[in-house]
Enzyme design. Structure first.
Site, short mmCIF file in Angstrom:
data_model
loop_
_atom_site.label_atom_id
_atom_site.label_comp_id
_atom_site.label_asym_id
_atom_site.label_seq_id
_atom_site.Cartn_x
_atom_site.Cartn_y
_atom_site.Cartn_z
CE LYS A 269 6.36 41.14 28.32
NZ LYS A 269 5.92 40.95 26.98
NE ARG A 343 11.00 33.44 20.76
CZ ARG A 343 10.34 34.09 19.97
NH1 ARG A 343 10.97 34.05 18.91
NH2 ARG A 343 9.29 34.89 20.18
#
Ligand code: BES
Ligand code: MN
Ligand code: ZN
Length: 486
Positions: A269, A343
């Site tokens: 990120k 996920r």
């Protein structure tokens, strides 16, 4: 802080002895039925231009003539709802907490208060009085406010008492979720979360089991293990159970995302605001907070909380874009973006919980930035193909003042997950990103009665008020109570 009810008609409030009297009013002007002395004070304040009857306005007075309490705080609520009452109380307590009041009396004038109002008042106090001190012990200690009397009529007292009981439990659950969320990554590791679950278990009679890497390997949790492998911090898979009903009763299962720090991994990120990725375990924190609330209420329900906890870091052992892993369900996943790690840990947790033959499964995760774009910080995203479950969760959120909003899960969104090298990829295109994330999870929920809450926008606040909110403990607690047998 202590909370109790006291029967006192609004016509007698000026004679109450307490350190501060909070009068919450609704609508324009002086509410009907208000104590004559207080009505005169309020009316004078309005006439003098010191109190405007607009939502959120308030006026604190010392030594109001004829009033027993040394402080009177008038607060104007937007309407007679529990939500508006809670907002008014939040503002009032924020005003009073720095002062000298210890015992406060609180009344809603001109409208009837019910259980939801009482609950909202307790939760507002909890919100206003929470102080984070774990890594900042110099922060001012909790305010001197000691007790709050909720004023009511004799026929509503039982209702309000029940609301207070609920409110105390929810507020404590919210406070726990907030506290854990706020703790930095080096003070809230997967091991720390496991220790917290054990502490909770001891205090509230929960059963806890913690699986480590070897256990997860035996179970074949290839997706969860893949995320955890880039970090030296050991992963933890936590199972905590509240058995409040007969064994034959199918449990509600809550599954929390517990990424204690999300750097993005190899798909790293940007640096700006990366610190906020310590909040990426707020789903897990909400599971612990809800367990705490439900256990404190001794609810007649079986509840299982499951938390997949690890860090997502870049290293020589990290998963790489293009890597293919085999999940516990045997479905293979091409990891196109290592930053879509939530996920990956949740999919194995969803397969794991099949063994409980759950009555309902709700996963809670700070899953996508796309959900923040869609809904901001007001409502959590709710995804489920099950209309009845959607209704229950939506209603629970409204009742708790912790709202969510249903998003679509049409089959067409699933096509975005196609991969040439595995059963699916772990990301789709940017557009509709919160929905494809839900569609990914749905492939692992199989035939379970399942819903997914994306709390990426609601779990914490950024900017000057940076900090965890403790959401959606309120929503989840009400949902679970709705499934209890009493
Ligand atoms: N934990 C983040 C989601 C997130 C991001 C929450 C920003 C709140 C604010 C999650 O693991 C993530 O990184 N998701 C990616 C998914 C993408 C790579 C498909 C995202 O939303 O950018
Ligand atoms: Mn991520
Ligand atoms: Zn994440």
């Amino acid at each position: 802080m202590n909370f109790n009810t006291r029967v006192a008609a609004p016509a007698a409030w000026s004679q109450l002895s307490c350190d501060a009297l909070i009068v919450v009013s609704v609508g324009d002007g002086v509410p009907a039925g208000l104590d004559k002395t207080l009505a005169a004070v309020m009316s004078a304040a309005i006439k003098a231009g010191d109190l405007e009857c607009k939502p959120g306005r308030s006026l604190l007075l010392m030594g109001a003539p004829g009033v027993s309490a040394p402080r009177v705080l008038f607060v104007v609520a937007a309407d007679a709802s529990a939500k508006a009452f809670g907002k008014a109380v939040l503002g009032a307590v924020q005003t009073l907490k720095a002062g000298g009041a210890r015992e406060v009396a609180l009344g809603l004038a001109g409208a009837a208060a019910g259980a939801a109002h009482a609950e909202a008042a307790v939760c507002a106090c909890g919100e206003a009085l929470y102080v984070y001190r774990h890594t900042k012990p110099s922060a001012a200690a909790a305010a001197p406010l000691k007790s709050m009397l909720l004023l009511c009529e004799s026929d509503t007292r039982a209702d309000l008492d029940e609301g207070l009981r609920l409110g105390r439990a929810v507020a404590e659950g919210v406070a726990l979720a907030r506290e854990l969320g706020n703790r930095p990554g080096n003070h809230c590791t997967p091991s720390d979360l496991a220790a917290e679950a054990r502490r909770l278990a001891k205090a509230h009679g929960l059963k806890v089991e913690v699986l480590d890497r070897k256990d997860c390997e035996k179970l074949g949790m290839g997706a969860f293990l893949a995320v955890a492998q880039g970090s030296d911090e050991p992963l933890k898979f936590i199972i905590a159970r509240w058995n409040g009903a007969a064994k034959s009763q199918a449990p509600v299962v809550l599954v929390g995302k517990g990424i204690t720090f999300d750097s993005g991994g190899i798909s790293i990120k940007p640096a700006a605001e990366m610190d906020e990725m310590k909040f990426d375990m707020c789903g897990a924190a909400s599971v612990l907070g809800t367990l705490k609330a439900v256990a404190a209420l001794k609810a007649k329900v079986n509840l299982v909380g499951v938390i997949a906890a690890c860090e997502n870091l870049p290293s020589g052992r990290s998963i790489k874009p293009g890597d293919v892993v085999t999940s516990m369900s045997k479905q293979t996943v091409e990891i196109l973006n290592t930053d879509a790690e939530g996920r990956l840990i949740l999919c194995d947790a969803l397969t794991y919980v099949e063994r409980f033959k759950p009555a309902a499964v709700v996963d809670i995760a700070t899953l996508t930035g796309a959900c923040v774009i869609a809904l901001g910080g007001v409502r959590s995203g709710l995804f489920t193909p099950d209309d009845a479950l959607a209704g229950e969760l939506t209603q629970a959120g409204e009742r708790a003042g912790d709202p969510c909003w249903r998003m679509p899960v049409d089959a067409e969104y699933d096509e975005a997950l196609k991969s040439n090298f595995a059963d699916m990829g772990n990301v789709g295109p940017r557009a509709g990103g919160a929905i494809t994330a839900a569609k990914f999870l749905q492939r692992f929920a199989g035939r379970l009665p399942w819903a997914h809450l994306d709390i990426a926008g609601s779990a914490w606040k950024s900017g000057a008020a940076k900090g965890a909110t403790g959401r959606p403990v309120g929503l989840l607690t009400h949902f679970v109570l709705g499934r209890s047998k009493d």
